[in-house]
Design an enzyme around this catalytic site. Structure first.
Site, PDB file in Angstrom:
ATOM      1  NE  ARG A 102      -2.742   0.617   3.473  1.00  0.00           N
ATOM      2  CZ  ARG A 102      -2.153   1.279   4.477  1.00  0.00           C
ATOM      3  NH1 ARG A 102      -1.792   2.530   4.335  1.00  0.00           N
ATOM      4  NH2 ARG A 102      -1.926   0.673   5.634  1.00  0.00           N
ATOM      5  CE1 TYR A 161     -16.594   9.984 -15.330  1.00  0.00           C
ATOM      6  CE2 TYR A 161     -15.474   9.904 -13.215  1.00  0.00           C
ATOM      7  CZ  TYR A 161     -16.262   9.306 -14.178  1.00  0.00           C
ATOM      8  OH  TYR A 161     -16.705   8.022 -13.997  1.00  0.00           O
ATOM      9  CG  ASP A 220      -8.891  14.426 -15.435  1.00  0.00           C
ATOM     10  OD1 ASP A 220      -8.241  13.811 -16.305  1.00  0.00           O
ATOM     11  OD2 ASP A 220      -9.873  13.941 -14.856  1.00  0.00           O
ATOM     12  CE  LYS A 253     -12.296   6.468 -18.985  1.00  0.00           C
ATOM     13  NZ  LYS A 253     -12.116   6.491 -17.555  1.00  0.00           N
TER      14      LYS A 253
HETATM   15  N1  LCS Z   1     -11.290  11.784 -15.195  1.00  0.00           N
HETATM   16  C1  LCS Z   1     -11.875  11.700 -16.400  1.00  0.00           C
HETATM   17  C2  LCS Z   1     -11.691  12.800 -17.391  1.00  0.00           C
HETATM   18  C3  LCS Z   1     -12.663  10.597 -16.719  1.00  0.00           C
HETATM   19  O1  LCS Z   1     -13.233  10.535 -17.925  1.00  0.00           O
HETATM   20  C4  LCS Z   1     -12.831   9.564 -15.751  1.00  0.00           C
HETATM   21  C5  LCS Z   1     -13.663   8.378 -16.028  1.00  0.00           C
HETATM   22  C6  LCS Z   1     -12.211   9.713 -14.503  1.00  0.00           C
HETATM   23  C7  LCS Z   1     -11.430  10.828 -14.270  1.00  0.00           C
HETATM   24  C8  LCS Z   1     -12.322   8.659 -13.430  1.00  0.00           C
HETATM   25  O2  LCS Z   1     -11.547   7.571 -13.750  1.00  0.00           O
HETATM   26  P1  LCS Z   1     -11.823   6.051 -13.314  1.00  0.00           P
HETATM   27  O3  LCS Z   1     -12.008   6.043 -11.841  1.00  0.00           O
HETATM   28  O4  LCS Z   1     -13.083   5.620 -14.010  1.00  0.00           O
HETATM   29  O5  LCS Z   1     -10.622   5.333 -13.764  1.00  0.00           O
HETATM   30  N2  LCS Z   1     -14.467   8.501 -17.164  1.00  0.00           N
HETATM   31  C9  LCS Z   1     -15.408   7.694 -17.567  1.00  0.00           C
HETATM   32  C10 LCS Z   1     -16.203   7.933 -18.677  1.00  0.00           C
HETATM   33  O6  LCS Z   1     -16.170   8.926 -19.404  1.00  0.00           O
HETATM   34  N3  LCS Z   1     -17.054   6.951 -18.829  1.00  0.00           N
HETATM   35  O7  LCS Z   1     -16.861   5.984 -17.876  1.00  0.00           O
HETATM   36  C11 LCS Z   1     -15.821   6.419 -16.973  1.00  0.00           C
END
Ligand code: LCS
Length: 393
Positions: A58, A111, A183, A208
């Site tokens: 961790r 987001y 971000d 992504k």
């Molecule tokens: N930041 C952005 C710009 C995102 O698009 C997402 C997730 C996150 C942070 C969070 O990331 P995660 O915890 O899911 O790894 N975006 C998503 C979307 O557009 N559709 O499903 C998840």
């Protein structure tokens, strides 16, 4: 190998890798929860920081460290902090940089959960948040208060594709003593380097583009300096949202092809955007690579390419959007983005269905908006799929 003076594509393959006794070509998976100390003194030195030995996964782990170093070098930062998800990265950053009485200015199209956790959770600890359209710098200026600590942006925004000028935000942040967090999920360091434009912290959902194969969820934070690194790592370790070693191995495997994946995806995206912009059933399209895109000049200045994300509107509105979703065959009807596979979704009836119409409109999410993440399949097949789905509308 020291890759600090090497080119971006060399860093993708080699940055963060370390020497190990068997000469493994890849970074091995250290699938262990804990690490043996050589002696009581060694254990004491690890805890006091005199030795940089590993203690407990961790807190740190060699496979995870390799990924953290890799992304930090790609972003040009001090070091990285890998998390269990993108939201783990967002939450760790908020936890480290905000506190009772603090205020954050963020984007109205940020987001959803990155906004939600401020409104429903951090608000319980007396953290205040204001959400504005950050594509206009004057909106940010007007929102800054004496207790503002953080300016948080996402560019291009998800799913409106509106861009925010990172360098202008960095200047403003400096003037008001704010920490600028970007971000960079939508671009990846291949297309955009916020730290070089003056940001203090960059974060990613590596789910992504960075991993790129729709097979893991994860996050990484990169800071410009040691002070922010220590502060945010402390919060991540205490929250317990660390990445797992196998997850880190997968991301290290995915990131190696980042440049060639994005190059192919954005080449496809330009052709898709040109096709959609001429289609009679498409009312509008926002793709940074089209000269009709309102912030085309900013896209050219700030990004090293136009990416593979776009949004477009159908003349038939909400119903047409739903119908189109039921008639795609190649594009996966799914959330997420930035993978090798083409994905499509209709935010009004899916991801943003639970949000009031008023808030959706305020954030620029209209009923007709379709979000499209272009993959690296054969371009003729992607366009054929869209053609067919649009015929059914
Ligand atoms: N930041 C952005 C710009 C995102 O698009 C997402 C997730 C996150 C942070 C969070 O990331 P995660 O915890 O899911 O790894 N975006 C998503 C979307 O557009 N559709 O499903 C998840």
């Amino acid at each position: 190998m020291n890759t600090l003076d090497k080119g971006f594509d060399t860093k993708l393959i080699h940055a963060g890798a370390f020497e190990e006794p068997y000469g493994s070509a890849t970074v091995p998976i250290y699938q262990t929860s804990t690490f043996k100390f050589k002696s009581a003194q060694h254990g004491a030195d690890c805890f006091s920081g005199k030795s940089d030995g590993y203690i407990y996964t961790r807190i740190g782990n060699p496979t995870i460290k390799a990924l953290e170093r890799n992304i930090a070098e790609l972003e040009g930062g001090f070091d990285g902090i890998a998390t269990s998800s993108g939201m783990g990265a967002v939450s760790s950053v908020y936890m480290a940089l905000l506190g009772a009485g603090a205020h954050i200015v963020s984007a109205d199209a940020v987001y959803g959960p990155a906004r939600g956790i401020l409104e429903t959770d951090f608000s319980r600890f007396n953290v205040e948040a204001t959400f504005v359209n950050t594509s206009r710098i004057e909106n940010i200026k007007a929102a800054i208060r004496p207790n503002t600590k953080v300016l948080y942006i996402e560019t291009p925004a998800n799913p409106t594709m509106e861009m925010t000028d990172i360098a202008a935000c960095a200047k403003l942040a400096k003037e008001h003593n704010l920490i600028l967090v970007v971000d960079n999920t939508f671009c990846s360091p291949y297309l955009q380097k916020p730290l070089a434009l003056g940001a203090d912290v960059v974060l990613h959902s590596v789910t992504k583009f960075i991993n790129g194969h729709a097979d893991i969820v994860g996050g990484v934070i990169v800071t410009k300096n040691e002070e922010l690194y220590k502060k945010i790592r402390h919060s991540m370790v205490y929250l317990g949202c660390n990445m797992d070693p196998t997850q880190a191995f997968m991301v290290l495997r995915g990131v190696k092809t980042l440049s060639i994946r994005i190059e192919r995806a954005q080449e496809n995206a330009m052709k898709v955007a040109e096709f959609l912009s001429k289609h009679p059933k498409v009312a509008w399209i926002k793709y940074p690579g089209l000269p009709s895109y309102p912030q085309y000049e900013l896209a050219k200045k700030q990004m090293n390419g136009f990416g593979s994300m776009m949004s477009f509107g159908l003349k038939g509105g909400y119903e047409a959007g739903r119908k189109m979703m039921d008639h795609v065959h190649l594009a996966l009807l799914a959330v997420s983005l930035g993978g090798v596979e083409t994905l499509i979704q209709h935010p009004a009836s899916m991801t943003h269905a639970g949000i009031s119409k008023e808030n959706k409109l305020a954030a620029g999410i209209t009923d007709d908006l379709i979000r499209f993440s272009v993959g690296i399949e054969d371009i003729n097949d992607i366009i054929e799929d869209l053609k067919h789905a649009l015929e059914a509308v």
